[in-house]
Motif scaffolding. Structure first.
Motif, PDB file in Angstrom:
ATOM      1  N   LEU A   1      85.594  56.266 -32.931  1.00 53.22           N
ATOM      2  CA  LEU A   1      86.214  57.013 -31.834  1.00 53.22           C
ATOM      3  C   LEU A   1      87.373  57.899 -32.277  1.00 53.22           C
ATOM      4  CD1 LEU A   1      86.183  54.238 -29.090  1.00 53.22           C
ATOM      5  CD2 LEU A   1      84.702  56.239 -29.236  1.00 53.22           C
ATOM      6  N   LYS A   2      87.573  58.031 -33.579  1.00 55.63           N
ATOM      7  CA  LYS A   2      88.650  58.878 -34.075  1.00 55.63           C
ATOM      8  C   LYS A   2      88.455  60.319 -33.602  1.00 55.63           C
ATOM      9  CE  LYS A   2      91.030  60.265 -38.306  1.00 55.63           C
ATOM     10  NZ  LYS A   2      91.052  60.173 -39.784  1.00 55.63           N
ATOM     11  N   GLY A   3      89.508  60.906 -33.061  1.00 53.11           N
ATOM     12  CA  GLY A   3      89.446  62.271 -32.569  1.00 53.11           C
ATOM     13  C   GLY A   3      88.936  62.386 -31.148  1.00 53.11           C
ATOM     14  N   CYS A   4      88.680  61.243 -30.511  1.00 53.31           N
ATOM     15  CA  CYS A   4      88.109  61.230 -29.161  1.00 53.31           C
ATOM     16  C   CYS A   4      89.180  60.793 -28.154  1.00 53.31           C
ATOM     17  CB  CYS A   4      86.918  60.272 -29.132  1.00 53.31           C
ATOM     18  SG  CYS A   4      86.029  60.240 -27.585  1.00 53.31           S
ATOM     19  N   SER A   5      89.414  61.589 -27.139  1.00 51.31           N
ATOM     20  CA  SER A   5      90.405  61.229 -26.117  1.00 51.31           C
ATOM     21  C   SER A   5      89.755  60.699 -24.846  1.00 51.31           C
ATOM     22  CB  SER A   5      91.278  62.434 -25.767  1.00 51.31           C
ATOM     23  OG  SER A   5      90.482  63.502 -25.262  1.00 51.31           O
ATOM     24  N   GLU A   6      88.443  60.903 -24.740  1.00 46.69           N
ATOM     25  CA  GLU A   6      87.703  60.422 -23.569  1.00 46.69           C
ATOM     26  C   GLU A   6      86.242  60.272 -23.950  1.00 46.69           C
ATOM     27  OE1 GLU A   6      87.086  61.555 -18.829  1.00 46.69           O
ATOM     28  OE2 GLU A   6      88.207  62.879 -20.164  1.00 46.69           O
ATOM     29  N   CYS A   7      85.607  59.214 -23.482  1.00 42.21           N
ATOM     30  CA  CYS A   7      84.191  59.027 -23.815  1.00 42.21           C
ATOM     31  C   CYS A   7      83.491  58.204 -22.741  1.00 42.21           C
ATOM     32  CB  CYS A   7      84.041  58.352 -25.180  1.00 42.21           C
ATOM     33  SG  CYS A   7      84.686  56.685 -25.244  1.00 42.21           S
ATOM     34  N   GLY A   8      82.172  58.313 -22.730  1.00 39.72           N
ATOM     35  CA  GLY A   8      81.359  57.585 -21.777  1.00 39.72           C
ATOM     36  C   GLY A   8      80.832  56.282 -22.348  1.00 39.72           C
ATOM     37  N   LEU A   9      80.024  55.603 -21.555  1.00 39.34           N
ATOM     38  CA  LEU A   9      79.538  54.273 -21.925  1.00 39.34           C
ATOM     39  C   LEU A   9      78.664  54.301 -23.174  1.00 39.34           C
ATOM     40  CD1 LEU A   9      79.579  51.304 -21.138  1.00 39.34           C
ATOM     41  CD2 LEU A   9      77.588  51.726 -19.671  1.00 39.34           C
ATOM     42  N   ASP A  10      77.836  55.324 -23.326  1.00 42.46           N
ATOM     43  CA  ASP A  10      76.968  55.400 -24.504  1.00 42.46           C
ATOM     44  C   ASP A  10      77.790  55.454 -25.784  1.00 42.46           C
ATOM     45  OD1 ASP A  10      74.742  55.337 -22.915  1.00 42.46           O
ATOM     46  OD2 ASP A  10      74.293  57.478 -23.066  1.00 42.46           O
ATOM     47  N   ARG A  11      78.848  56.243 -25.767  1.00 44.34           N
ATOM     48  CA  ARG A  11      79.701  56.363 -26.957  1.00 44.34           C
ATOM     49  C   ARG A  11      80.463  55.060 -27.199  1.00 44.34           C
ATOM     50  NH1 ARG A  11      82.373  60.556 -29.773  1.00 44.34           N
ATOM     51  NH2 ARG A  11      83.183  59.583 -31.689  1.00 44.34           N
ATOM     52  N   ILE A  12      80.899  54.416 -26.140  1.00 39.19           N
ATOM     53  CA  ILE A  12      81.587  53.129 -26.280  1.00 39.19           C
ATOM     54  C   ILE A  12      80.650  52.111 -26.917  1.00 39.19           C
ATOM     55  CG2 ILE A  12      82.613  51.189 -25.023  1.00 39.19           C
ATOM     56  CD1 ILE A  12      83.539  53.281 -22.929  1.00 39.19           C
ATOM     57  N   ALA A  13      79.395  52.092 -26.471  1.00 41.74           N
ATOM     58  CA  ALA A  13      78.415  51.165 -27.027  1.00 41.74           C
ATOM     59  C   ALA A  13      78.207  51.424 -28.518  1.00 41.74           C
ATOM     60  CB  ALA A  13      77.091  51.268 -26.273  1.00 41.74           C
ATOM     61  N   GLU A  14      78.177  52.691 -28.907  1.00 45.72           N
ATOM     62  CA  GLU A  14      78.052  53.044 -30.327  1.00 45.72           C
ATOM     63  C   GLU A  14      79.260  52.529 -31.117  1.00 45.72           C
ATOM     64  OE1 GLU A  14      77.522  57.185 -30.971  1.00 45.72           O
ATOM     65  OE2 GLU A  14      75.740  57.341 -29.710  1.00 45.72           O
ATOM     66  N   ALA A  15      80.436  52.696 -30.541  1.00 43.83           N
ATOM     67  CA  ALA A  15      81.658  52.249 -31.203  1.00 43.83           C
ATOM     68  C   ALA A  15      81.677  50.730 -31.347  1.00 43.83           C
ATOM     69  CB  ALA A  15      82.880  52.717 -30.418  1.00 43.83           C
ATOM     70  N   LEU A  16      81.254  50.032 -30.312  1.00 45.99           N
ATOM     71  CA  LEU A  16      81.172  48.572 -30.374  1.00 45.99           C
ATOM     72  C   LEU A  16      80.198  48.130 -31.460  1.00 45.99           C
ATOM     73  CD1 LEU A  16      81.108  47.848 -26.554  1.00 45.99           C
ATOM     74  CD2 LEU A  16      82.888  47.076 -28.120  1.00 45.99           C
ATOM     75  N   GLN A  17      79.066  48.833 -31.556  1.00 44.03           N
ATOM     76  CA  GLN A  17      78.084  48.520 -32.597  1.00 44.03           C
ATOM     77  C   GLN A  17      78.684  48.734 -33.983  1.00 44.03           C
ATOM     78  OE1 GLN A  17      75.055  47.153 -32.307  1.00 44.03           O
ATOM     79  NE2 GLN A  17      74.772  47.190 -34.536  1.00 44.03           N
ATOM     80  N   GLN A  18      79.456  49.790 -34.146  1.00 36.69           N
ATOM     81  CA  GLN A  18      80.087  50.035 -35.437  1.00 36.69           C
ATOM     82  C   GLN A  18      81.120  48.955 -35.746  1.00 36.69           C
ATOM     83  OE1 GLN A  18      80.818  54.107 -36.240  1.00 36.69           O
ATOM     84  NE2 GLN A  18      82.018  53.730 -38.098  1.00 36.69           N
ATOM     85  N   GLY A  19      81.771  48.456 -34.719  1.00 38.43           N
ATOM     86  CA  GLY A  19      82.697  47.343 -34.910  1.00 38.43           C
ATOM     87  C   GLY A  19      81.985  46.108 -35.416  1.00 38.43           C
ATOM     88  N   ILE A  20      80.819  45.821 -34.842  1.00 37.18           N
ATOM     89  CA  ILE A  20      80.006  44.686 -35.290  1.00 37.18           C
ATOM     90  C   ILE A  20      79.556  44.870 -36.725  1.00 37.18           C
ATOM     91  CG2 ILE A  20      77.721  43.616 -34.984  1.00 37.18           C
ATOM     92  CD1 ILE A  20      78.207  43.832 -31.955  1.00 37.18           C
TER      93      ILE A  20
END
Length: 207
Positions: free
Chosen positions: A93-112
């Motif tokens: 999410l670097k460089g992102c100030s706002e995002c939707g659920l799809d992007r959040i899900a991608e970020a969570l997956q990258q966290g995993i």
């Protein structure tokens, strides 16, 4: 999601973890050091405190700092793993100030994926991954309007399934077969996190 909403979410998670501090401690006393409740409250409180005062607008940078303060406040194996999780999300999410659920899900997956890469653990080994992964998979695959509630239910079911698993990592691994039948404390934390997010989304979180 914006940093303002992230602040609200981290607050909801802190209150949920604090509310369940004794429960987490009891779980940890069965196969660990017995300090899980205390360390998780300390970690999530530090994140909440940071988010209350930050003027950061970049989600990635905010989450990266959340990882730093969590790691400092909760110096434990699960604290380190959750730091890996936050740092993985931050990178996405670097460089992102706002995002939707799809992007959040991608970020969570990258966290995993960051947890698996740096900790060497994988699903099925009686860890927090066993509640996080089903929840994130649900977020990524379901188009239902109640997808966050579904993710929270998936996390809870994943947590319950750790009863059937033998511990591979940490102090619990010393118990071997005796660890079967016990819910993993880390998985319980993961389930509580998604429970808190679901309650925040529905506007029913307790303080």
């Amino acid at each position: 999601m914006t940093v303002k909403e992230l602040k609200e979410i981290t607050e909801a998670i802190y209150f949920k973890i604090n509310e369940n501090k004794d429960y987490l401690t009891r779980l940890d006393q069965e196969s660990g050091d017995g300090d899980l409740g205390i360390s998780m409250v300390s970690g999530f409180q530090a994140v909440k405190n940071y988010m209350e005062t930050t003027e950061e607008a970049d989600l990635g940078r905010a989450l990266n700092k959340c990882g730093d303060v969590f790691n400092e406040a909760a110096p434990s194996s699960l604290g380190t793993i959750l730091t890996f999780f936050l740092k993985g999300m931050a990178k996405n999410l670097k460089g992102c100030s706002e995002c939707g659920l799809d992007r959040i899900a991608e970020a969570l997956q990258q966290g995993i994926e960051n947890i698996m890469k740096k900790a060497g653990s994988k699903p099925g080994e009686k860890t927090i991954l066993d509640s996080l992964l089903p929840a994130v998979q649900t977020l990524r695959s379901s188009k239902d309007r109640n997808v966050i509630e579904e993710a929270a239910m998936a996390a809870k079911k994943g947590c319950e399934k750790t009863r059937e698993m033998k511990a591979v990592w940490g102090r619990a691994a010393y118990y071997g077969e005796k660890s079967i039948g016990i819910i993993d404390g880390g998985a319980a934390v993961g389930a509580l996190v998604f429970e808190a997010v679901n309650e925040w989304e529905k506007g029913v979180c307790n303080k």
